[in-house]
Design an enzyme around this catalytic site. Structure first.
Site, PDB file in Angstrom:
ATOM      1  N   TYR A  58      11.583  -2.949   3.513  1.00 42.57           N
ATOM      2  CA  TYR A  58      10.635  -2.125   4.275  1.00 42.57           C
ATOM      3  C   TYR A  58      11.343  -1.411   5.425  1.00 42.57           C
ATOM      4  O   TYR A  58      11.173  -0.211   5.643  1.00 42.57           O
ATOM      5  CB  TYR A  58       9.531  -3.053   4.803  1.00 42.57           C
TER       6      TYR A  58
ATOM      7  N   GLY B 299       2.029  -0.191  10.966  1.00 39.52           N
ATOM      8  CA  GLY B 299       3.075   0.383  10.111  1.00 39.52           C
ATOM      9  C   GLY B 299       4.404   0.532  10.833  1.00 39.52           C
ATOM     10  O   GLY B 299       5.139   1.490  10.585  1.00 39.52           O
TER      11      GLY B 299
ATOM     12  N   ARG C 127      10.212  -7.625   3.503  1.00 41.40           N
ATOM     13  CA  ARG C 127      10.080  -7.205   4.900  1.00 41.40           C
ATOM     14  C   ARG C 127      10.386  -8.384   5.806  1.00 41.40           C
ATOM     15  O   ARG C 127      10.235  -9.548   5.380  1.00 41.40           O
ATOM     16  CB  ARG C 127       8.627  -6.740   5.100  1.00 41.40           C
TER      17      ARG C 127
ATOM     18  N   HIS D 250       1.596  -9.939  -6.739  1.00 39.56           N
ATOM     19  CA  HIS D 250       2.247 -10.754  -5.695  1.00 39.56           C
ATOM     20  C   HIS D 250       2.880 -12.004  -6.332  1.00 39.56           C
ATOM     21  O   HIS D 250       3.385 -12.872  -5.621  1.00 39.56           O
ATOM     22  CB  HIS D 250       1.222 -11.229  -4.660  1.00 39.56           C
TER      23      HIS D 250
ATOM     24  N   THR E 145       0.841  -1.199   0.000  1.00 40.21           N
ATOM     25  CA  THR E 145       0.000   0.000   0.000  1.00 40.21           C
ATOM     26  C   THR E 145       0.880   1.255   0.000  1.00 40.21           C
ATOM     27  O   THR E 145       0.649   2.207  -0.749  1.00 40.21           O
ATOM     28  CB  THR E 145      -0.893   0.014   1.269  1.00 40.21           C
TER      29      THR E 145
HETATM   30  P1  A3P Z   1       1.258  -3.913   9.857  1.00 43.84           P
HETATM   31  O1  A3P Z   1       0.140  -4.896   9.809  1.00 43.84           O
HETATM   32  O2  A3P Z   1       2.516  -4.498  10.424  1.00 43.84           O
HETATM   33  O3  A3P Z   1       0.898  -2.638  10.507  1.00 43.84           O
HETATM   34  P2  A3P Z   1       0.530  -4.357   2.417  1.00 43.84           P
HETATM   35  O4  A3P Z   1       0.316  -2.954   2.037  1.00 43.84           O
HETATM   36  O5  A3P Z   1       1.602  -5.055   1.631  1.00 43.84           O
HETATM   37  O6  A3P Z   1      -0.747  -5.095   2.473  1.00 43.84           O
HETATM   38  O7  A3P Z   1       1.147  -4.319   3.883  1.00 43.84           O
HETATM   39  C1  A3P Z   1       0.399  -3.844   4.963  1.00 43.84           C
HETATM   40  C2  A3P Z   1       1.366  -3.439   6.048  1.00 43.84           C
HETATM   41  O8  A3P Z   1       1.992  -2.199   5.694  1.00 43.84           O
HETATM   42  C3  A3P Z   1       0.661  -3.211   7.362  1.00 43.84           C
HETATM   43  O9  A3P Z   1       1.631  -3.544   8.355  1.00 43.84           O
HETATM   44  C4  A3P Z   1       0.370  -1.728   7.276  1.00 43.84           C
HETATM   45  O10 A3P Z   1       0.105  -1.124   8.519  1.00 43.84           O
HETATM   46  C5  A3P Z   1       1.658  -1.220   6.673  1.00 43.84           C
HETATM   47  N1  A3P Z   1       1.505   0.081   6.015  1.00 43.84           N
HETATM   48  C6  A3P Z   1       0.437   0.552   5.313  1.00 43.84           C
HETATM   49  N2  A3P Z   1       0.665   1.792   4.883  1.00 43.84           N
HETATM   50  C7  A3P Z   1       1.909   2.130   5.293  1.00 43.84           C
HETATM   51  C8  A3P Z   1       2.699   3.311   5.162  1.00 43.84           C
HETATM   52  N3  A3P Z   1       2.249   4.390   4.530  1.00 43.84           N
HETATM   53  N4  A3P Z   1       3.941   3.299   5.719  1.00 43.84           N
HETATM   54  C9  A3P Z   1       4.402   2.217   6.366  1.00 43.84           C
HETATM   55  N5  A3P Z   1       3.692   1.075   6.530  1.00 43.84           N
HETATM   56  C10 A3P Z   1       2.456   1.029   6.004  1.00 43.84           C
END
Ligand code: A3P
Length: 305
Positions: free
Chosen positions: A196, A269, A130, A108, A52
């Protein structure tokens, strides 16, 4: 072979990785028909590795003018997941036309199973990885929020056991990372690896690397004054993105689900949250697998804790 997935659905082993039926159908269409263009930008991730965040960053990087004009910034009103389509769910929905309208896309799919044209066209691939412990915990939370009332929730112990065996969405995690890592060593002009944890520590540095890799480095003027790079990083930060109305209240469809709430893509995050969830033995076990798998390829395990 088939097994039960994390959502109690049937999952299938194909070319060494696990997929739900819907995702596998999309992948097969892409392998047959997808034509990548040299100007395409493909974001590849193992689920829950920062997709994201990177979608938002890549969108802004390639549409730089919108950062200073919030009225015209599509990220203010649209989820990053709608702005950057996921190839496999897009193809499953549009089998006759498996190509989103813009050149920025996400997948993915592991490197080995990517449609051939993504490798031969010279399109750029950005892979974010990550710490597997944080990936597991993030995945577990996410899956249990996807359909909270319809299916039995998967326990963390069960999720850990399956993840460790490699039976996880698009798993095994380690083979996923290694596939892209090898490609980035062999074809550094085509494949860029980002971590990450590094991005969290010094986002500006890595965004500049990313911009250079894409062939759009920041000019001195863009970096000067208020600093476009820091503005862009700030706009895409967890705090800013997760507090936008569209990401707090909105929803979109994808991954075979008619409705996914945007907010479930934002949890903490943070780096290292897994230590608040996993028992010591679980942490040691995952660190040991990472050590063994990565050692074989001289990739340093930077995730031990
Ligand atoms: P956590 O569940 O550890 O908080 P993806 O986007 O690949 O589905 O991954 C989701 C993870 O990225 C979640 O981790 C989410 O909180 C985190 N995330 C989403 N937006 C983010 C941002 N702007 N910066 C850093 N981490 C982010």
């Amino acid at each position: 072979p088939s097994e039960k997935g994390w959502l109690s659905e049937n999952i299938h082993l194909y070319q060494g990785f696990w997929y739900s039926t819907g995702v596998l159908n999309g992948l097969l269409i892409l392998q047959q028909c997808f034509q990548a263009q040299p100007s395409d930008i493909l974001l590849a991730t193992y689920p829950k590795s920062g997709t994201t965040w990177l979608k938002a960053l890549l969108f802004i990087l390639t549409n730089r003018t919108c950062i200073d004009n919030s009225e015209k910034n599509p990220l203010m009103t649209t989820s990053p997941h709608e702005l950057v389509s996921m190839l496999e769910s897009y193809a499953a929905k549009n089998p006759m036309n498996p190509r989103p309208s813009n050149s920025l896309m996400h997948t993915h799919i592991p490197y080995t199973s990517l449609p051939e044209s993504t490798k031969s066209s010279g399109c750029r691939i950005i892979y974010v990885y990550r710490d597997p412990k944080d990936v597991l915990v993030s995945c577990w939370h996410f899956v249990n929020k996807l359909k909270p009332n319809e299916i039995p929730q998967i326990s963390l112990v069960e999720a850990f056991e399956r993840f460790s065996r490699g039976v996880s969405p698009y798993g095994p995690y380690w083979d996923h990372v290694l596939g892209y890592w090898k490609a980035s060593v062999e074809f550094p002009e085509r494949v860029l690896l980002l971590r990450y944890e590094d991005m969290k520590r010094d986002p500006c540095f890595h965004i500049k690397r990313l911009a250079e890799f894409l062939g759009h480095p920041f000019t001195t003027e863009e970096e000067a004054g208020e600093g476009l790079v820091s503005k862009l990083v700030d706009f895409c930060s967890f705090e800013k993105l997760s507090n936008l109305e569209v990401n707090k209240k909105g929803s979109h469809s994808g991954f075979g689900f008619p409705v996914i709430e945007n907010k479930i893509f934002f949890r903490q995050g943070q780096v290292g949250d897994s230590k608040n969830h996993l028992a010591r033995e679980m942490i040691d076990h995952l660190d040991q697998i990472t050590e063994e798998k990565f050692k074989e390829f001289h990739l340093i395990n930077t995730f031990s804790s």
